[in-house]
Design a protein around this motif. Sequence first.
Motif, short mmCIF file in Angstrom:
data_model
loop_
_atom_site.label_atom_id
_atom_site.label_comp_id
_atom_site.label_asym_id
_atom_site.label_seq_id
_atom_site.Cartn_x
_atom_site.Cartn_y
_atom_site.Cartn_z
N UNK A 124 -16.02 29.17 12.14
CA UNK A 124 -16.79 28.72 13.31
C UNK A 124 -16.34 27.34 13.76
N UNK A 125 -15.99 27.24 15.05
CA UNK A 125 -15.63 25.93 15.63
C UNK A 125 -16.80 25.46 16.50
N UNK A 126 -16.70 24.21 16.95
CA UNK A 126 -17.76 23.69 17.83
C UNK A 126 -17.84 24.50 19.12
N UNK A 127 -16.66 24.84 19.67
CA UNK A 127 -16.67 25.65 20.90
C UNK A 127 -17.18 27.06 20.62
N UNK A 128 -16.89 27.57 19.43
CA UNK A 128 -17.42 28.87 19.03
C UNK A 128 -18.94 28.85 18.99
N UNK A 129 -19.49 27.72 18.54
CA UNK A 129 -20.95 27.57 18.49
C UNK A 129 -21.56 27.62 19.89
N UNK A 130 -20.88 26.99 20.84
CA UNK A 130 -21.35 27.08 22.24
C UNK A 130 -21.34 28.54 22.71
N UNK A 131 -20.30 29.27 22.31
CA UNK A 131 -20.21 30.67 22.72
C UNK A 131 -21.37 31.49 22.13
N UNK A 132 -21.71 31.22 20.87
CA UNK A 132 -22.84 31.93 20.24
C UNK A 132 -24.14 31.64 21.01
N UNK A 133 -24.37 30.38 21.35
CA UNK A 133 -25.56 30.03 22.15
C UNK A 133 -25.54 30.76 23.49
N UNK A 134 -24.36 30.79 24.13
CA UNK A 134 -24.21 31.48 25.41
C UNK A 134 -24.46 32.98 25.27
N UNK A 135 -23.97 33.55 24.18
CA UNK A 135 -24.16 34.99 23.94
C UNK A 135 -25.65 35.31 23.81
N UNK A 136 -26.35 34.51 23.04
CA UNK A 136 -27.79 34.77 22.86
C UNK A 136 -28.56 34.56 24.18
N UNK A 137 -28.13 33.57 24.96
CA UNK A 137 -28.73 33.39 26.28
C UNK A 137 -28.40 34.61 27.16
N UNK A 138 -27.19 35.16 26.93
CA UNK A 138 -26.76 36.34 27.69
C UNK A 138 -27.64 37.56 27.47
N UNK A 139 -28.23 37.68 26.28
CA UNK A 139 -29.18 38.78 26.08
C UNK A 139 -30.37 38.62 27.02
N UNK A 140 -30.72 37.37 27.30
CA UNK A 140 -31.88 37.08 28.15
C UNK A 140 -31.58 37.17 29.64
#
Length: 251
Positions: free
Chosen positions: A67-83
């Motif tokens: 996991x990279x810092x940018x990867x962490x942003x992607x995870x947050x974006x993915x979870x927001x994407x469910x919403x």
Amino acid sequence: GVKLYELTQIVSNFEKVFGTYIENKFKKKIIINTEWENDRVNAFATRDDHNNPVINILGGMIRHPDMTKDGMYLILCHELGHQLGGAPKKFRGTSKKRSWSSAEGQADYFSVTKCLPKIFSNNEENKRLLALVDESNYQNAKLKCSNDQCIRIVLAGLSVGKVFASLKTSWEEPKIDSEYNVNVASTNYNHPAPQCRLMTYISGARCEADNDINFDDTDPKVGSCYRTDNGYSDDSGSRPLCWYKPEILFK
């Protein structure tokens, strides 16, 4: 893996970019819970009693060595994407009723077409960070992309794809220069294979649709790069056929 102080910074940046946006657009408040002590490699989206989007990220995911810092942003974006990711949406349980949650592949597509571009909008920062990345991955991403923001999104996708691949022994580690030549007979609402997910990240990073035009809850064409035939075209920026089955648009 991402350190605790880095996580604090990432969450605060993410809230800065999306807090006001979600408040203005949806009259909702974004809630992010990070369970640093929890060793499970997981993240998930829920809603609270007031229908506010809630994102939960567990420590095993945050500290994962890939996991990279940018990867962490992607995870947050993915979870927001469910919403906020729109169609195609999952079904509720075994019913034919649609749930509030966008399909996994659609949450991935949202994360790289609508969400990360807002976070990675500083070109000077993109250049500076790309100077530090592994040369061969950089070159492979560069072949897919026409700008630094796209390269940065693809590399974030590679980080996350590797994390997913590590969770099952049967999954191969995804590579930027590989394909996943499976065309689904019907849309897959669950997690696609890591290589297929990486292809979504790459394709979405190349999509030039306006990232301020939201995806629609029922019409998958709105706000997306949409393929109108069944031909697979790598540079279309559209949802890959390894998880998405385009609806027949012309009767």
